[in-house]
Design a protein around this motif. Structure first.
Motif, PDB file in Angstrom:
ATOM      1  N   PRO A  29       0.837  -1.215   0.000  1.00 44.47           N
ATOM      2  CA  PRO A  29       0.000   0.000   0.000  1.00 44.47           C
ATOM      3  C   PRO A  29       0.862   1.251   0.000  1.00 44.47           C
ATOM      4  O   PRO A  29       1.894   1.317   0.684  1.00 44.47           O
ATOM      5  N   ARG A  77     -17.974   7.185  -4.283  1.00 46.76           N
ATOM      6  CA  ARG A  77     -18.015   5.723  -4.411  1.00 46.76           C
ATOM      7  C   ARG A  77     -19.100   5.089  -3.552  1.00 46.76           C
ATOM      8  O   ARG A  77     -19.275   3.863  -3.583  1.00 46.76           O
ATOM      9  N   SER A 137      -9.029   2.702   2.261  1.00 47.56           N
ATOM     10  CA  SER A 137      -9.157   2.316   0.846  1.00 47.56           C
ATOM     11  C   SER A 137      -7.917   1.614   0.297  1.00 47.56           C
ATOM     12  O   SER A 137      -8.045   0.573  -0.367  1.00 47.56           O
ATOM     13  N   PRO A 138      -6.688   2.123   0.540  1.00 42.66           N
ATOM     14  CA  PRO A 138      -5.519   1.398   0.030  1.00 42.66           C
ATOM     15  C   PRO A 138      -5.401  -0.011   0.603  1.00 42.66           C
ATOM     16  O   PRO A 138      -4.997  -0.937  -0.106  1.00 42.66           O
ATOM     17  N   LEU A 140      -7.944  -1.928   1.629  1.00 43.03           N
ATOM     18  CA  LEU A 140      -8.981  -2.738   1.001  1.00 43.03           C
ATOM     19  C   LEU A 140      -8.611  -3.103  -0.426  1.00 43.03           C
ATOM     20  O   LEU A 140      -8.856  -4.227  -0.881  1.00 43.03           O
ATOM     21  N   ASN A 141      -8.014  -2.161  -1.142  1.00 40.83           N
ATOM     22  CA  ASN A 141      -7.589  -2.439  -2.521  1.00 40.83           C
ATOM     23  C   ASN A 141      -6.490  -3.497  -2.553  1.00 40.83           C
ATOM     24  O   ASN A 141      -6.414  -4.315  -3.470  1.00 40.83           O
ATOM     25  N   PHE A 142      -5.642  -3.492  -1.534  1.00 35.99           N
ATOM     26  CA  PHE A 142      -4.519  -4.427  -1.477  1.00 35.99           C
ATOM     27  C   PHE A 142      -4.987  -5.825  -1.092  1.00 35.99           C
ATOM     28  O   PHE A 142      -4.511  -6.827  -1.633  1.00 35.99           O
ATOM     29  N   SER A 144      -8.442  -6.922  -0.958  1.00 39.07           N
ATOM     30  CA  SER A 144      -9.620  -7.315  -1.741  1.00 39.07           C
ATOM     31  C   SER A 144     -10.539  -8.275  -0.992  1.00 39.07           C
ATOM     32  O   SER A 144     -10.673  -9.451  -1.354  1.00 39.07           O
ATOM     33  N   THR A 147     -17.383  -8.294  -1.142  1.00 38.38           N
ATOM     34  CA  THR A 147     -18.032  -7.031  -1.484  1.00 38.38           C
ATOM     35  C   THR A 147     -18.724  -6.389  -0.292  1.00 38.38           C
ATOM     36  O   THR A 147     -18.581  -5.179  -0.058  1.00 38.38           O
ATOM     37  N   ARG A 150     -16.175  -5.039   2.222  1.00 43.30           N
ATOM     38  CA  ARG A 150     -15.592  -3.809   1.676  1.00 43.30           C
ATOM     39  C   ARG A 150     -16.572  -2.641   1.821  1.00 43.30           C
ATOM     40  O   ARG A 150     -16.172  -1.535   2.198  1.00 43.30           O
ATOM     41  N   LYS A 154     -15.812   0.715   3.857  1.00 37.24           N
ATOM     42  CA  LYS A 154     -15.726   1.915   3.026  1.00 37.24           C
ATOM     43  C   LYS A 154     -16.674   2.994   3.543  1.00 37.24           C
ATOM     44  O   LYS A 154     -16.279   4.154   3.720  1.00 37.24           O
ATOM     45  N   LYS A 270     -10.442  10.834  -9.045  1.00 36.35           N
ATOM     46  CA  LYS A 270      -9.901   9.579  -8.548  1.00 36.35           C
ATOM     47  C   LYS A 270      -8.588   9.221  -9.222  1.00 36.35           C
ATOM     48  O   LYS A 270      -7.681   8.675  -8.582  1.00 36.35           O
TER      49      LYS A 270
END
Length: 355
Positions: A29, A77, A137-138, A140-142, A144, A147, A150, A154, A270
C-alpha cells in the motif's frame, strides 16, 4: 528564503510521487513508503522538509481543504445499492454505538496511561475516533475482501471522519472557553452536521446543471466540480468548524446516487488529483512528526496502540452481533483500526493551539 520555500515544495511533490512509484514496484500500500519517506525527510531526521517553515499558518487550512476534496472523491463511491445484506445496520451501528465505545475506551486508556487532565484525554479520545478513506481504501484495494465487507468498511471509513472531527472540535472549544472543563454541546454537534448537510446538498444541486450542460467540455466540468467542492467546504466551515467535511461527503453521496446527470466526467478526481493530494499530505504530515516525541511516549505509547487495536476496536465491532457476517469477516472488521490524514491534521491543529 523564497528559494528555500520553492525547493522545499518541489521536494514534497517529488518525494510523494517517488514514494508511490516505490509502493507500486514492491507491491505494498502506498501509505507505507509515504510515511517512511515523510518521516525520513522531516524535521526530526534529515530536515529536508519543514512543513511549518514552508507553509506557516497556511499549513492547517491547506490540509483541511485537501482532506475535504479527498473525502468528496471517496463519497462518490458510496452507492446506496451497496447497503444490503446487513451492510446498512452494520454501518449505522459502527458510526453510532461504535463511535461511543471507541471514544470512551480510548479516553479511559489515555487517562490511565498518561499524566494528562481528563479533558485532554477526552479530546484525544475523540480524535482517535477518526479513521478515513486515505488509509482504509488502500488496504482494502490491497487485500480485496468480499463485497459486503468492503462496503461496510468503506462507508464507515468515510462517514466516521466528520463525526469524530466535530466531536473533537466541540470538546476543544469547551476546554478553551470553560477553563479546561468539558461540556459536550449536542446542539452544536447537530448544528454542525446540519450546516454541512445543507451546504453539500446546495452545492450538488448547483453542480448538476453544469454537469448536464453541452457547452462545457469534460475538463471544464471537472474544474466546476472542484470549485463547488471547495466552495461548499468553505461555506459550511465558516458556520461551524469542521462541518466542511460533512459538506464534502454529502455532496459526493448526493451526486453518486442521483440519476439525472452523468458524473463520469469527474473521474479525474480519482485518477489524478486525489492520489497526488494524498501523497503530498502524507509527506507533509509525516515530515512534521517528531521522532523524539514519539520515542518519549515509551511503553505507555505502545500499550495505548495495543489497547486500541486489541480491545477498543473489537469492542466496537462487537456491536455487529446478530448481523449476517461470518466469524472471519468479524475478525477482519476488528483488525481494521487504521488512522489517517484527518486524524493527523485534526490532532496537529489542536496540539499547536494547546501548546
Amino acid at each position: 528564503m523564497t528559494d528555500e520555500v520553492l525547493l522545499g515544495l518541489c521536494l514534497v511533490v517529488v518525494l510523494s510521487v517517488l514514494a508511490r512509484l516505490i509502493a507500486a514496484w514492491i507491491r505494498v500500500p502506498a501509505i507505507v513508503p509515504l510515511l517512511v519517506v515523510g518521516v525520513l525527510s522531516g524535521v526530526s531526521v534529515t530536515g529536508l522538509i519543514d512543513p511549518a517553515a514552508l507553509l506557516g499558518d497556511a499549513l492547517s487550512p491547506t490540509v483541511e481543504i485537501a482532506v475535504g476534496i479527498i473525502l468528496f472523491e471517496g463519497a462518490l463511491r458510496l452507492k446506496r445499492e451497496e447497503l444490503g445484506a446487513g451492510v446498512r445496520p452494520a454501518v449505522l451501528r459502527l458510526i453510532t454505538a461504535g463511535v461511543l465505545i471507541t471514544w470512551a475506551g480510548s479516553s479511559l486508556a489515555i487517562g490511565l496511561l498518561f499524566d494528562v487532565p481528563n479533558a485532554i484525554a477526552l479530546l484525544i479520545g475523540a480524535i482517535v475516533i477518526i479513521s478515513g478513506p486515505t488509509v482504509v481504501s488502500p488496504i482494502l484495494n490491497f487485500i480485496s475482501p468480499s463485497t459486503h465487507v468492503r462496503s461496510v468498511l468503506k462507508w464507515e471509513g468515510i462517514l466516521i471522519d466528520p463525526i469524530g472531527a466535530i466531536i473533537a472540535v466541540v470538546i476543544f472549544g469547551s476546554i478553551v472557553n470553560q477553563g479546561g472543563r468539558v461540556a459536550v454541546d449536542f446542539v452544536e454537534i447537530l448544528a454542525s452536521l446540519g450546516s454541512g448537510l445543507l451546504a453539500g446538498v446546495v452545492a450538488a444541486l448547483l453542480l448538476m446543471p453544469l454537469l448536464a450542460s453541452r457547452k462545457l467540455a469534460g475538463r471544464d466540468k471537472v474544474a466546476a466540480t472542484l470549485m463547488l467542492v471547495v466552495a461548499s467546504f468553505a461555506a459550511a466551515d465558516a458556520l461551524f468548524a469542521d462541518s466542511g467535511l460533512v459538506a464534502s461527503i454529502v455532496m459526493g453521496v448526493f451526486l453518486a446516487n442521483q440519476k439525472k446527470v452523468r458524473i463520469d466526467y469527474i473521474a479525474e478526481f480519482k485518477e489524478t488529483l486525489v492520489p497526488i493530494l494524498i501523497g503530498i499530505l502524507f509527506i507533509l504530515l509525516a515530515a512534521n512528526v517528531s521522532v523524539d516525541s514519539v520515542l518519549d511516549l515509551g511503553f505507555p505509547g505502545l500499550a495505548l496502540v495495543a489497547i486500541l487495536v486489541l480491545i477498543v476496536r473489537p469492542l466496537a465491532v462487537a456491536t455487529l452481533v446478530g448481523l449476517p457476517f461470518a466469524g472471519k469477516e468479524r475478525l477482519f472488521f476488528a483488525s481494521m483500526s487504521a488512522r489517517g490524514i484527518v486524524a493527523a491534521s485534526t490532532g496537529s491543529a489542536f496540539g499547536l493551539s494547546l501548546a
